[in-house]
Design a protein around this motif. Structure first.
Motif, PDB file in Angstrom:
ATOM      1  N   ARG A 679      21.530  46.634  -6.195  1.00 60.29           N
ATOM      2  CA  ARG A 679      21.177  45.311  -6.709  1.00 60.29           C
ATOM      3  C   ARG A 679      19.656  45.162  -6.751  1.00 60.29           C
ATOM      4  NH1 ARG A 679      19.815  40.360  -5.033  1.00 60.29           N
ATOM      5  NH2 ARG A 679      19.673  41.051  -2.867  1.00 60.29           N
ATOM      6  N   ARG A 680      18.954  45.570  -5.656  1.00 55.54           N
ATOM      7  CA  ARG A 680      17.497  45.452  -5.614  1.00 55.54           C
ATOM      8  C   ARG A 680      16.853  46.331  -6.678  1.00 55.54           C
ATOM      9  NH1 ARG A 680      14.143  48.664  -3.272  1.00 55.54           N
ATOM     10  NH2 ARG A 680      15.800  49.666  -2.072  1.00 55.54           N
ATOM     11  N   ARG A 681      17.384  47.553  -6.836  1.00 55.20           N
ATOM     12  CA  ARG A 681      16.835  48.447  -7.851  1.00 55.20           C
ATOM     13  C   ARG A 681      17.031  47.865  -9.261  1.00 55.20           C
ATOM     14  NH1 ARG A 681      20.098  52.641  -7.479  1.00 55.20           N
ATOM     15  NH2 ARG A 681      19.337  53.079  -5.363  1.00 55.20           N
ATOM     16  N   PHE A 682      18.161  47.288  -9.482  1.00 55.41           N
ATOM     17  CA  PHE A 682      18.463  46.676 -10.790  1.00 55.41           C
ATOM     18  C   PHE A 682      17.502  45.510 -11.075  1.00 55.41           C
ATOM     19  CE2 PHE A 682      20.716  43.396 -13.205  1.00 55.41           C
ATOM     20  CZ  PHE A 682      20.939  44.075 -14.387  1.00 55.41           C
ATOM     21  N   LEU A 683      17.216  44.685 -10.040  1.00 54.99           N
ATOM     22  CA  LEU A 683      16.301  43.563 -10.239  1.00 54.99           C
ATOM     23  C   LEU A 683      14.877  44.051 -10.533  1.00 54.99           C
ATOM     24  CD1 LEU A 683      17.537  41.101  -7.465  1.00 54.99           C
ATOM     25  CD2 LEU A 683      17.939  40.972  -9.918  1.00 54.99           C
ATOM     26  N   GLU A 684      14.428  45.094  -9.813  1.00 53.46           N
ATOM     27  CA  GLU A 684      13.085  45.616 -10.051  1.00 53.46           C
ATOM     28  C   GLU A 684      12.966  46.168 -11.465  1.00 53.46           C
ATOM     29  OE1 GLU A 684      12.453  48.447  -6.996  1.00 53.46           O
ATOM     30  OE2 GLU A 684      12.159  46.944  -5.397  1.00 53.46           O
ATOM     31  N   GLU A 685      13.977  46.915 -11.891  1.00 54.00           N
ATOM     32  CA  GLU A 685      13.925  47.480 -13.243  1.00 54.00           C
ATOM     33  C   GLU A 685      13.905  46.387 -14.305  1.00 54.00           C
ATOM     34  OE1 GLU A 685      17.250  50.035 -13.493  1.00 54.00           O
ATOM     35  OE2 GLU A 685      16.409  51.591 -12.177  1.00 54.00           O
ATOM     36  N   GLU A 686      14.714  45.355 -14.092  1.00 54.32           N
ATOM     37  CA  GLU A 686      14.766  44.279 -15.061  1.00 54.32           C
ATOM     38  C   GLU A 686      13.454  43.496 -15.087  1.00 54.32           C
ATOM     39  OE1 GLU A 686      17.089  43.354 -17.364  1.00 54.32           O
ATOM     40  OE2 GLU A 686      17.988  45.298 -16.885  1.00 54.32           O
ATOM     41  N   ALA A 687      12.846  43.279 -13.879  1.00 54.86           N
ATOM     42  CA  ALA A 687      11.566  42.556 -13.830  1.00 54.86           C
ATOM     43  C   ALA A 687      10.479  43.343 -14.563  1.00 54.86           C
ATOM     44  CB  ALA A 687      11.171  42.316 -12.368  1.00 54.86           C
ATOM     45  N   GLU A 688      10.406  44.678 -14.354  1.00 49.83           N
ATOM     46  CA  GLU A 688       9.422  45.497 -15.048  1.00 49.83           C
ATOM     47  C   GLU A 688       9.635  45.482 -16.550  1.00 49.83           C
ATOM     48  OE1 GLU A 688       6.104  47.823 -15.467  1.00 49.83           O
ATOM     49  OE2 GLU A 688       6.863  46.803 -13.654  1.00 49.83           O
ATOM     50  N   ARG A 689      10.930  45.521 -16.967  1.00 48.82           N
ATOM     51  CA  ARG A 689      11.225  45.490 -18.405  1.00 48.82           C
ATOM     52  C   ARG A 689      10.804  44.168 -19.034  1.00 48.82           C
ATOM     53  NH1 ARG A 689      15.023  43.670 -21.624  1.00 48.82           N
ATOM     54  NH2 ARG A 689      16.172  42.754 -19.885  1.00 48.82           N
ATOM     55  N   VAL A 690      11.048  43.068 -18.313  1.00 51.47           N
ATOM     56  CA  VAL A 690      10.667  41.753 -18.827  1.00 51.47           C
ATOM     57  C   VAL A 690       9.136  41.637 -18.911  1.00 51.47           C
ATOM     58  CG1 VAL A 690      10.683  39.291 -18.285  1.00 51.47           C
ATOM     59  CG2 VAL A 690      12.776  40.637 -18.045  1.00 51.47           C
ATOM     60  N   LYS A 691       8.395  42.210 -17.915  1.00 49.94           N
ATOM     61  CA  LYS A 691       6.922  42.159 -17.919  1.00 49.94           C
ATOM     62  C   LYS A 691       6.356  42.898 -19.118  1.00 49.94           C
ATOM     63  CE  LYS A 691       2.974  43.122 -14.908  1.00 49.94           C
ATOM     64  NZ  LYS A 691       2.516  43.670 -13.595  1.00 49.94           N
TER      65      LYS A 691
END
Length: 802
Positions: A679-691
């Motif tokens: 879950r944490r890895r998924f959130l980090e990846e999504e945050a980087e993609r959104v940035k």
């Protein structure tokens, strides 16, 4: 238009007088008529109507319809009725009984001046059938229209109830049927019978039968005790119970029949034919073919038989107009049919006993009784439709060999002369094949035939005279074949004779013949009481055709003994058509059938003797334990509910199909880490993609802003150049060349994308009423100054016109 002249072309009528003054008659010498009636001796034979003390309107009415000589029943009954005696009259059919009671009704009310709405109802004439009531009313109108002022009405079923209610309050004479007049007596508030003077019952023995006995009893309760009662019929008995119920006071029994004479007219030739039940329709068809120029009245036992014979013979086209009449028809249709048969010179009318009594059809040549009448009195009334008023006529009776001996003895007891005749076999033709062909092509006609068969057998079953009607000796199978049916419909007879008592009996105790399983018995309540909810859940749904149609269809497994079984037992019904064997078209189809067969495990679960069918798409076979389940196989929509639900697939971008939701393997999921880490890895990846997507969006917006700014500067420079070119154009440059250059520049600007152009919309030109110039000010001043004089109005008009 001159004064006093109106647009009317006819003379204005004087003001209408009150009803009581209008109905008052000054020319009636009631005292002289009363003296003449008192001096009348009923024992003195009277031959002409002129010899009777009758009023002038009655004599004029009789003269208009050419009635001059009295018949025997009229000569005996009219003098007694004029003197106020109660009469019980019996005479042969066609002897003029209608005038025997209509003339006393008119005369007694005429002498009593029972005229107008204030006088109330003076006479009530009751008839067993609508057709006979209409016939009596027609004779009443013909005789009473020459001066009588009575308000007479016809009250029968099949007409508007509200119209009858409105007219009943004004009637002095009513011709009615028992059921309809009883309805008005119990429901119409303005209907009053307190002043009733005369009650007439035509065809009294028929009215006093089981069908009308209760109605007559209820009607008599509404009528006053002090009245005159007249009863007439072709077959009359002096039953003390009937006389007491109708409260007759010292009645005079009037009969024209000699004990040694026959009960039927002498001019009537009566014959009978012994023909088996299976040959009746053939004989009837052959008879109609040989009598095409005659007027024939054919009697059958039920309305369903009338419909079947009429429809069958109509398709066969016998060459003579065909009509049919029974009690289930609407009143308008019955009136139309009777009128057509009266006016016809050659016709054949199939009818039930609804026309057996009292009706006067002129010039009827033949009366054919295809079905044996229930008793000798019914026979006498049937044959009375011909040979009326001393005319000639012929009657033929069809008898089955089992009915011959018993019914001939009944006719002999009534002193009815009848002679046996034989059918010429050379002239008799069979229509069995034609009927079979028609029933095969037309399912409606076949259904009518089945209902006709059932109604005939039931009519024989309910007859009281078992010495004449022997159901067990009738060839029912042959009779059904003669009607064109593929087999004799099965009939379930009820045990016992009192069907109504059996119907109203309590149903808490079940019959012993019902087969109940142990589970059903345990499910019932211990006290044995079944509620309406229990009956509701036990009820079966009905198909388009009800159960009684399915019961008439014969099954191949039923033996002839079960077919003619009269004790009420009934085997399980199957469909009319059942598939015995199917031949496959190809070997592939044979393999499909083998694949669709029931597997071994499912076959073990199916009870013995129950069909099971496997269909593609269903895991378990369909068990056919009832007819309703078999009908499911014919409906694709219902079969979808029995099949297993399919799986829904979706296609990805590459065109590969997969399920909507695909679950990952549990081992692969654990190898990727714990759920929290994933879950944490998924959130980090999504945050980087959104940035990264945000930075790209900002750069794109900055480029668009820069491009808009450059285009605006270019547009400003172009406008400055155009001003300089315009100034130079005034100095004498080529205007045409400049116009072409400007057009090319405008085309290049239009080729640019709409997003790159950011021109302001051009201002809308002002309308004429929005102008601010001197013309507008002048126009406002003109409108503000309101004209005060005629000269101002003319000046305003001239300005507006220009």
């Amino acid at each position: 238009m001159a004064q006093g002249v109106t647009g009317r072309t006819r003379r204005t009528k004087p003001k209408k007088q009150e009803r009581t003054q209008k109905r008052k008659r000054d020319d009636v010498d009631a005292e002289k008529l009363e003296e003449a009636v008192a001096e009348l001796d009923p024992k003195v034979a009277v031959e002409s109507f002129t010899d009777l003390p009758l009023s002038a309107p009655t004599k004029a009415g009789l003269k208009s319809v050419h009635f001059t000589t009295l018949t025997p029943i009229q000569a005996k009954a009219i003098p007694l009725a004029l003197k106020g005696f109660d009469i019980l009259g019996a005479a042969k059919t066609g002897s003029g009984k209608t005038l025997a009671f209509l003339i006393p009704v008119l005369e007694n009310l005429y002498r009593a001046q029972c005229i107008g709405g204030d006088a109330g109802l003076g006479a009530m004439i009751i008839s067993p059938t609508r057709e006979l009531a209409i016939q009596i009313f027609d004779v009443l109108v013909k005789v009473g229209r020459k001066g009588h002022l009575f308000a007479a009405g016809l009250i029968i079923g099949g007409k508007s109830l509200q119209e009858e209610r409105d007219a009943l309050a004004r009637m002095n004479i009513v011709v009615c049927t028992p059921g309809r007049i009883l309805q008005h007596l119990s429901q119409t508030a303005m209907f009053n019978c307190d002043n009733l003077r005369m009650l007439v019952l035509d065809e009294a023995d028929r009215i006093l039968d089981m069908g009308f006995q209760r109605d007559v009893d209820a009607i008599v309760e509404y009528l006053p005790k002090e009245r005159q009662t007249l009863l007439f019929s072709a077959t009359q008995t002096k039953r003390v119970s009937d006389l007491a119920r109708l409260s007759l006071q010292d009645p005079e029994y009037v009969s024209t029949a000699d004990p040694a004479e026959s009960a039927t007219p002498k001019t009537l030739q009566q014959n009978y034919i012994v023909t088996p039940l299976s040959e009746k329709l053939d004989t009837l068809w052959s008879f109609i073919q040989s009598s095409k120029k005659s007027k024939i009245l054919v009697f059958l036992s039920s309305g369903k038989q009338v419909r079947f014979v009429y429809e069958s013979f109509r398709h066969l086209q016998p060459g003579i107009p065909l009509l049919h009449l029974h009690g289930r028809q609407k009143q308008t249709a019955r009136l139309d049919i009777t009128a057509k048969f009266r006016a016809a010179k050659t016709s054949c009318l199939f009818a039930t006993d609804v026309v057996a009594r009292g009706l006067d059809f002129p010039a009827v040549d033949w009366v054919v009784q295809v079905d044996c009448p229930e008793d000798a009195d019914t026979y006498i009334h049937r044959v009375g439709r011909t040979a009326r008023y001393e005319r000639a006529g012929r009657a033929v009776l069809f008898l089955d060999p089992s009915e011959e001996e018993g019914f001939l003895s009944r006719l002999e007891a009534k002193k009815v002369p009848i002679e046996k005749i034989n059918v010429r076999q050379k002239k008799q033709s069979s229509i069995k094949n034609q009927l079979q062909n028609m029933c095969f092509q037309d399912p409606t006609l076949k259904y009518l035939g089945q209902k006709a068969f059932v109604s005939y057998v039931r009519s024989i079953h309910v007859q009281k005279d078992k010495e004449v009607f022997k159901l067990g000796e009738l060839p029912l199978e042959e009779f059904a074949a003669s009607m064109g049916l593929p087999g004799a419909p099965r009939i379930k007879f009820q045990k016992g004779d009192d069907a109504k008592a059996r119907k109203n009996a309590p149903r808490a105790k079940l019959s012993d013949s019902e087969d109940e399983s142990g589970e059903e018995a345990d499910a019932k309540k211990q006290d044995g009481v079944r509620t309406k909810y229990d009956r509701m859940f036990e009820r079966k749904n009905q198909d388009v055709l009800a159960d009684h149609y399915a019961k008439m269809i014969r099954n191949d497994d039923v033996s002839p003994e079960e077919l003619n079984n009269l004790d009420g037992t009934q085997a399980e019904d199957d469909d009319l058509f059942s598939v015995k064997r199917r031949i496959p078209v190809s070997e592939d189809e044979d393999e499909d059938e083998d694949a669709a067969s029931v597997d071994g495990d499912a076959a073990d679960r199916i009870p013995a003797g129950v069909k099971a069918v496997s269909i593609p798409g269903a895991k378990d076979p369909i068990i056919l334990d009832s007819k309703r389940r078999e009908k499911l196989l014919k409906s694709k929509k219902k079969l979808l509910k029995l099949k297993d639900k399919g799986t829904k697939l979706v296609f990805d971008d590459e065109g590969n199909a997969h399920q909507i939701y695909e679950l990952e393997n549990e081992d692969d999921f654990k190898a990727a880490g714990t759920a929290e880490e994933q879950r944490r890895r998924f959130l980090e990846e999504e945050a980087e993609r959104v940035k990264q997507a945000d930075l790209a969006d900002k750069a794109l917006a900055k480029d668009k802003k820069r491009a808009k700014k450059e285009k605006r500067k270019e547009r400003e420079r172009a406008e400055e150049d155009e001003e300089e070119e315009g100034a130079a154009l005034d100095d004498g440059e080529d205007a045409m060349a400049n116009f072409i250059a400007d057009a090319q520049d405008s085309d290049e600007e239009e080729d640019e994308e709409p997003e790159e152009r950011e021109e302001k919309p051009a201002k809308r030109p002002k309308k004429w009423f929005e102008e601010d110039g001197p013309a507008m000010k002048k126009r406002k001043q003109q409108t503000e100054a309101e004209p005060e004089t005629l000269e101002d109005l003319e000046a305003l008009a001239s300005r507006m016109l220009g």
